[in-house]
Design an enzyme around this catalytic site. Sequence first.
Site, PDB file in Angstrom:
ATOM      1  N   GLY A 267       0.754  -1.248   0.000  1.00 24.88           N
ATOM      2  CA  GLY A 267       0.000   0.000   0.000  1.00 24.88           C
ATOM      3  C   GLY A 267       0.779   1.290   0.000  1.00 24.88           C
ATOM      4  O   GLY A 267       0.192   2.352  -0.181  1.00 24.88           O
ATOM      5  N   TYR A 353      -9.320   5.225 -12.670  1.00 25.51           N
ATOM      6  CA  TYR A 353      -9.114   5.899 -11.375  1.00 25.51           C
ATOM      7  C   TYR A 353      -8.818   7.387 -11.510  1.00 25.51           C
ATOM      8  O   TYR A 353      -8.341   8.006 -10.552  1.00 25.51           O
ATOM      9  CB  TYR A 353      -7.922   5.291 -10.614  1.00 25.51           C
ATOM     10  CG  TYR A 353      -7.824   3.796 -10.585  1.00 25.51           C
ATOM     11  CD1 TYR A 353      -8.798   3.028  -9.950  1.00 25.51           C
ATOM     12  CD2 TYR A 353      -6.736   3.139 -11.157  1.00 25.51           C
ATOM     13  CE1 TYR A 353      -8.676   1.639  -9.899  1.00 25.51           C
ATOM     14  CE2 TYR A 353      -6.610   1.762 -11.102  1.00 25.51           C
ATOM     15  CZ  TYR A 353      -7.588   1.016 -10.475  1.00 25.51           C
ATOM     16  OH  TYR A 353      -7.466  -0.345 -10.427  1.00 25.51           O
ATOM     17  N   CYS A 380     -11.308   3.257 -29.378  1.00 28.22           N
ATOM     18  CA  CYS A 380     -12.577   3.856 -29.759  1.00 28.22           C
ATOM     19  C   CYS A 380     -13.408   4.149 -28.538  1.00 28.22           C
ATOM     20  O   CYS A 380     -14.368   3.435 -28.231  1.00 28.22           O
ATOM     21  CB  CYS A 380     -13.328   2.925 -30.689  1.00 28.22           C
ATOM     22  SG  CYS A 380     -12.823   3.207 -32.359  1.00 28.22           S
ATOM     23  N   GLU A 381     -13.023   5.156 -27.819  1.00 32.85           N
ATOM     24  CA  GLU A 381     -13.732   5.526 -26.595  1.00 32.85           C
ATOM     25  C   GLU A 381     -13.300   6.937 -26.225  1.00 32.85           C
ATOM     26  O   GLU A 381     -12.090   7.195 -26.105  1.00 32.85           O
ATOM     27  CB  GLU A 381     -13.373   4.524 -25.499  1.00 32.85           C
ATOM     28  CG  GLU A 381     -14.163   4.724 -24.268  1.00 32.85           C
ATOM     29  CD  GLU A 381     -14.454   3.421 -23.517  1.00 32.85           C
ATOM     30  OE1 GLU A 381     -14.565   2.346 -24.143  1.00 32.85           O
ATOM     31  OE2 GLU A 381     -14.562   3.509 -22.302  1.00 32.85           O
TER      32      GLU A 381
HETATM   33  N1  LLP Z   1      -1.479  -7.191  -0.855  1.00 32.79           N
HETATM   34  C1  LLP Z   1      -2.785  -7.283  -1.144  1.00 32.79           C
HETATM   35  C2  LLP Z   1      -3.603  -8.263  -0.457  1.00 32.79           C
HETATM   36  C3  LLP Z   1      -3.352  -6.437  -2.109  1.00 32.79           C
HETATM   37  O1  LLP Z   1      -4.646  -6.533  -2.366  1.00 32.79           O
HETATM   38  C4  LLP Z   1      -2.534  -5.508  -2.784  1.00 32.79           C
HETATM   39  C5  LLP Z   1      -3.081  -4.642  -3.803  1.00 32.79           C
HETATM   40  C6  LLP Z   1      -1.171  -5.454  -2.454  1.00 32.79           C
HETATM   41  C7  LLP Z   1      -0.676  -6.303  -1.476  1.00 32.79           C
HETATM   42  C8  LLP Z   1      -0.217  -4.514  -3.117  1.00 32.79           C
HETATM   43  O2  LLP Z   1      -0.571  -3.201  -2.872  1.00 32.79           O
HETATM   44  P1  LLP Z   1       0.365  -1.995  -3.370  1.00 32.79           P
HETATM   45  O3  LLP Z   1       1.642  -2.052  -2.580  1.00 32.79           O
HETATM   46  O4  LLP Z   1       0.597  -2.202  -4.819  1.00 32.79           O
HETATM   47  O5  LLP Z   1      -0.410  -0.777  -3.086  1.00 32.79           O
HETATM   48  N2  LLP Z   1      -5.116  -1.650  -9.722  1.00 32.79           N
HETATM   49  C9  LLP Z   1      -4.997  -0.605  -8.716  1.00 32.79           C
HETATM   50  C10 LLP Z   1      -4.338  -1.107  -7.483  1.00 32.79           C
HETATM   51  C11 LLP Z   1      -5.054  -2.264  -6.848  1.00 32.79           C
HETATM   52  C12 LLP Z   1      -4.339  -2.781  -5.645  1.00 32.79           C
HETATM   53  C13 LLP Z   1      -4.964  -4.047  -5.222  1.00 32.79           C
HETATM   54  N3  LLP Z   1      -4.308  -4.672  -4.139  1.00 32.79           N
HETATM   55  C14 LLP Z   1      -4.235   0.569  -9.314  1.00 32.79           C
HETATM   56  O6  LLP Z   1      -3.861   0.496 -10.489  1.00 32.79           O
HETATM   57  O7  LLP Z   1      -4.035   1.586  -8.671  1.00 32.79           O
END
Ligand code: LLP
Length: 467
Positions: A267, A353, A380-381
């Site tokens: 996160g 997002y 196409c959007e």
């Molecule tokens: N662990 C779990 C259980 C998760 O669900 C996620 C991300 C992570 C770790 C890694 O999180 P990070 O360090 O990358 O923040 N597609 C979205 C992000 C979705 C994140 C989902 N879970 C985007 O492009 O911003």
Amino acid sequence: MSGLNHPPSKSVSTANQSIQPQSYHVNSLGHACIGDMDLTELARTYGTPLYVLDAETFRSMAQTYTSALTEHYPESSLVLYAAKAQMNMGICKLAESEGLGLDVVSGGELYTAIQAGFPLENVFFNGNNKSIDEIELALHHEIGRITVDNPDELALVHKVAQKKGVKAQVLLRVSPGIECHTHDYIKTGQLDSKFGFNLSDLGPVMERITGEYKETIELKGLHAHIGSQIFEVRPFDDLIETLLNIYYNIRENYNGLTLTDINLGGGLGVAYTSNDDPMNVEKTIAHIAERLVAYANNLKYPLPRLMMEPGRSMIANAGVTLYTLGSSKSVPGIRKYVAVDGGMGDNIRPALYQADYSAIVANKANRPFDETVTIAGKYCESGDILIKNLELPAVEPGDFLLVFGTGAYNYSMASNYNRVPRPAVVLIEESEAHLLVRRENYEHVAALDVIPSYLLNPEPKADPAVQ
Ligand code: LLP
């Protein structure tokens, strides 16, 4: 609660705080480079759109996480790279070479790790609806841990483990009810979330784990992931207290059962534009480790093995995307659109997002800005806009646009919308380019199509006029 709300001083910044990859610079031709690799040359060699990864940035983040944990946390720890951010077999090997584990969330990601020969004892399997086949694959390969998301899934893991005559090593993912300030779609730890056990359901679950499931489920610890692109440390403080209180209560109520693992998820945020002010990872990990030690000591609870699951902060700023600029359109008094040869198929994040990005012209990296343009994709959007109001030097068709910060959740969320083939992925290390994923072509796009035989030789329709 005391604590650093936003570890501020950036004496030595970490790679997630810089929009550009670590080894980014501009050469004497005025071309953007990663390492000694001229990205204009790279675009000509590999074609565009092209995902490019800087190994140095990925390694630097991996080392920041691992060394901060080793330095500040006295018990053992493991950094699990969240493969969903970007995964292919080459990245698995890169992660392995840095001593990282992997967080996978699907049979496909697990299969990729298996194919890459990744050490499977360091693979943890997340996800909120694992299938029987996925659980079987995980148990068959004796992966590190299955992170179970809900009571139904726990029953399934029990069943599969019973059938196989094994004991599954399990973490429970909980939904800790902690708010963090990020986009709604990438929040996960709040009460109203599809992920994780409700804290109020843990009692009956523990009864099962210590009763009916005691031969098939070995509970090792808890997992929580509170969201993504987080810019404040406070939610982690809250998380540590919430989880450790549960550990304490489990020990009190279940015969001294002491959990040995704790997984605080991923996160941590990154810089996409100069408006972003992400936390220094070294300082944040130091803070988290110190809080965990302090709170565990407070409860007289033995320190568990600490796991973190970074995805975005590990790889976002290692990646850039190269596009070729094409046609443009001016709407007088409103804006000028310049189109690239990619768009929402290789980067869905702006459409999904409202994500912002920074970009330059790779072959005019030193030129002053002449105009403000909006970068449109080729799909196409109308919503296929990559960057609004970007300042660029005067551009012409054939110039290469370089978008920064595209290492996380771009390739991994790419699609074949409009039947556009997906780009290649190239890794740059030691001044050499290494192909990680080949570019798709039209044959790939149509490869799995099946024309039902009855449509190949349709019976001619009887002409009613002839009857
Ligand atoms: N662990 C779990 C259980 C998760 O669900 C996620 C991300 C992570 C770790 C890694 O999180 P990070 O360090 O990358 O923040 N597609 C979205 C992000 C979705 C994140 C989902 N879970 C985007 O492009 O911003």
